[in-house]
Design an enzyme around this catalytic site. Structure first.
Site, PDB file in Angstrom:
ATOM      1  N   MET A  30       0.840  -1.201   0.000  1.00 33.07           N
ATOM      2  CA  MET A  30       0.000   0.000   0.000  1.00 33.07           C
ATOM      3  C   MET A  30       0.876   1.251   0.000  1.00 33.07           C
ATOM      4  SD  MET A  30      -3.444  -0.862   2.041  1.00 33.07           S
ATOM      5  CE  MET A  30      -2.838  -0.612   3.690  1.00 33.07           C
ATOM      6  N   GLU A  35      11.743  -0.272   5.272  1.00 31.60           N
ATOM      7  CA  GLU A  35      12.629  -1.433   5.074  1.00 31.60           C
ATOM      8  C   GLU A  35      11.900  -2.775   5.159  1.00 31.60           C
ATOM      9  OE1 GLU A  35      13.523   1.213   6.857  1.00 31.60           O
ATOM     10  OE2 GLU A  35      15.669   1.622   6.668  1.00 31.60           O
ATOM     11  N   GLY A  36      10.724  -2.793   5.806  1.00 29.96           N
ATOM     12  CA  GLY A  36       9.928  -4.036   5.811  1.00 29.96           C
ATOM     13  C   GLY A  36       9.526  -4.393   4.386  1.00 29.96           C
ATOM     14  N   HIS A  37       8.944  -3.411   3.692  1.00 32.73           N
ATOM     15  CA  HIS A  37       8.614  -3.616   2.276  1.00 32.73           C
ATOM     16  C   HIS A  37       9.888  -3.906   1.483  1.00 32.73           C
ATOM     17  CE1 HIS A  37       5.455  -0.584   3.581  1.00 32.73           C
ATOM     18  NE2 HIS A  37       4.692  -1.561   3.129  1.00 32.73           N
ATOM     19  N   LYS A 149       4.922 -10.084   9.166  1.00 32.42           N
ATOM     20  CA  LYS A 149       4.350  -9.064  10.052  1.00 32.42           C
ATOM     21  C   LYS A 149       2.822  -9.181  10.032  1.00 32.42           C
ATOM     22  CE  LYS A 149       3.463  -4.706  11.486  1.00 32.42           C
ATOM     23  NZ  LYS A 149       2.669  -4.024  10.489  1.00 32.42           N
ATOM     24  N   SER A 186       3.922   1.344   8.156  1.00 29.22           N
ATOM     25  CA  SER A 186       3.589   2.683   7.648  1.00 29.22           C
ATOM     26  C   SER A 186       2.775   3.440   8.689  1.00 29.22           C
ATOM     27  CB  SER A 186       2.790   2.568   6.348  1.00 29.22           C
ATOM     28  OG  SER A 186       3.455   1.717   5.442  1.00 29.22           O
TER      29      SER A 186
HETATM   30  P1  AMP Z   1       1.329  -2.911   3.501  1.00 27.01           P
HETATM   31  O1  AMP Z   1       1.907  -1.854   2.630  1.00 27.01           O
HETATM   32  O2  AMP Z   1       1.264  -2.539   4.942  1.00 27.01           O
HETATM   33  O3  AMP Z   1       0.062  -3.488   2.952  1.00 27.01           O
HETATM   34  O4  AMP Z   1       2.379  -4.103   3.445  1.00 27.01           O
HETATM   35  C1  AMP Z   1       2.787  -4.672   2.233  1.00 27.01           C
HETATM   36  C2  AMP Z   1       3.591  -5.912   2.509  1.00 27.01           C
HETATM   37  O5  AMP Z   1       4.740  -5.581   3.287  1.00 27.01           O
HETATM   38  C3  AMP Z   1       2.810  -6.963   3.312  1.00 27.01           C
HETATM   39  O6  AMP Z   1       3.093  -8.258   2.793  1.00 27.01           O
HETATM   40  C4  AMP Z   1       3.344  -6.781   4.706  1.00 27.01           C
HETATM   41  O7  AMP Z   1       3.264  -7.950   5.489  1.00 27.01           O
HETATM   42  C5  AMP Z   1       4.799  -6.433   4.423  1.00 27.01           C
HETATM   43  N1  AMP Z   1       5.376  -5.738   5.571  1.00 27.01           N
HETATM   44  C6  AMP Z   1       4.893  -4.606   6.168  1.00 27.01           C
HETATM   45  N2  AMP Z   1       5.651  -4.304   7.243  1.00 27.01           N
HETATM   46  C7  AMP Z   1       6.614  -5.264   7.339  1.00 27.01           C
HETATM   47  C8  AMP Z   1       7.686  -5.506   8.247  1.00 27.01           C
HETATM   48  N3  AMP Z   1       7.927  -4.715   9.274  1.00 27.01           N
HETATM   49  N4  AMP Z   1       8.456  -6.589   8.015  1.00 27.01           N
HETATM   50  C9  AMP Z   1       8.222  -7.420   6.972  1.00 27.01           C
HETATM   51  N5  AMP Z   1       7.232  -7.234   6.082  1.00 27.01           N
HETATM   52  C10 AMP Z   1       6.436  -6.180   6.255  1.00 27.01           C
END
Ligand code: AMP
Length: 280
Positions: A30, A35-37, A149, A186
């Site tokens: 999204m 750094e997670g992404h 996560k 985020s």
């Molecule tokens: P989001 O943008 O929050 O929908 O996340 C997109 C992808 O990034 C999803 O697969 C999340 O699980 C992954 N993600 C978000 N935060 C983390 C994190 N801290 N560590 C690992 N993956 C993450």
């Protein structure tokens, strides 16, 4: 690296790659990338010839009182970051491109979506499954990358991939944390400095539970009670759930065994944060 906004452009680019015999990885996000992404993008760049990152704040996975409108966005940063990590294409559609007028088809899942976030956010996984199913059909990747996560989301999407025969390899990547332990998100940007400190209670309680399980504790109630007590030491924290579930079915368990998942959702002020550990 290209940024495209339409399904037709993604399909044309992916077709070119396919015709050249190249493999394709997909990282759905999204946006407002951290750094997670980044760890997912890096894994995809390593594991495939080409990587597509989707950046789409998906309206169907937000409930009516949730933070859709204020969800943070920064396309300039996201594109520079993806470029730096070696991604090849960003797909950043407008909502009307993903959901044309009169869209009435959704992907609904039972059982795995009944507990944890599915209980607190009743329409959330319908939105997640629908948008990821659409992205799978648009990109047709060889592999798709998701973070642990969002542990329930990962289990749900693995299951959807099996149930609906998408035939994509689903890869789960470990949680990336800030130096002090807070899982990167985020939504951390919503936290005031005081709340940011208070939010450390999530990773503290996760470490506590994990140490108990690693030490041989299998009684889910004992682990949950200890984690709950830890979270309750923080006045700004309000528990949504602290639960132990089967790692595949996402159903609650009384005995923690492999494959298992212990997951928490906690409000810090108005911000809802999640964290977890797998028992594998
Ligand atoms: P989001 O943008 O929050 O929908 O996340 C997109 C992808 O990034 C999803 O697969 C999340 O699980 C992954 N993600 C978000 N935060 C983390 C994190 N801290 N560590 C690992 N993956 C993450």
């Amino acid at each position: 690296m290209k940024i495209v906004k339409t399904v037709a452009e993604v399909r044309a680019q992916v077709k070119e790659w396919r015709d050249a015999g190249l493999t394709v990885g997909l990282v759905p996000t999204m946006g407002y990338l951290h750094e997670g992404h980044g760890s997912l993008v890096t894994a995809s760049v390593k594991g495939n010839h080409k990587t597509v990152v989707s950046v789409f704040v998906n309206p169907t996975q937000f409930g009516p009182t949730e933070d859709l409108d204020k969800y943070p966005r920064d396309m300039e940063h996201d594109s520079a970051y993806c470029e730096e990590l070696g991604a090849d294409l960003i797909f950043a559609p407008e909502p009307e491109e993903m959901y044309h007028e009169g869209n009435t088809t959704f992907i609904d899942m039972t059982v795995l979506t009944e507990e944890l976030c599915g209980l607190s956010r009743p329409t959330h996984f319908r939105g997640v499954c629908t948008v990821v199913g659409k992205l799978f059909n648009i990109v047709r990747p060889d592999r798709a990358y998701f973070g642990q996560k969002d542990a329930q989301q990962l289990a749900v999407l693995k299951h959807m991939n099996e149930d609906l025969n998408f035939g994509i390899e689903i890869i789960g990547c470990p949680i990336v944390r800030e130096d002090d332990g807070l899982a990167k998100s985020s939504r951390n940007t919503y936290l005031s400095p005081e709340e940011r400190k208070a939010a450390l209670v999530l990773s503290r309680s996760i470490r506590l539970g994990q140490a108990m399980v690693q030490g041989g504790e299998t009684d889910a109630k004992k682990v949950i009670d200890a984690m709950t007590a830890e979270i309750n030491t923080e006045p700004l924290a309000k528990i949504d759930y602290v639960k132990a579930v089967d790692g595949r079915t996402m159903q609650q368990v009384t005995e923690i065994k492999k494959p298992g998942l212990v997951a928490i959702a906690v409000y810090i002020g108005k911000t809802r944060l999640i964290d977890n550990f797998f028992v594998e």
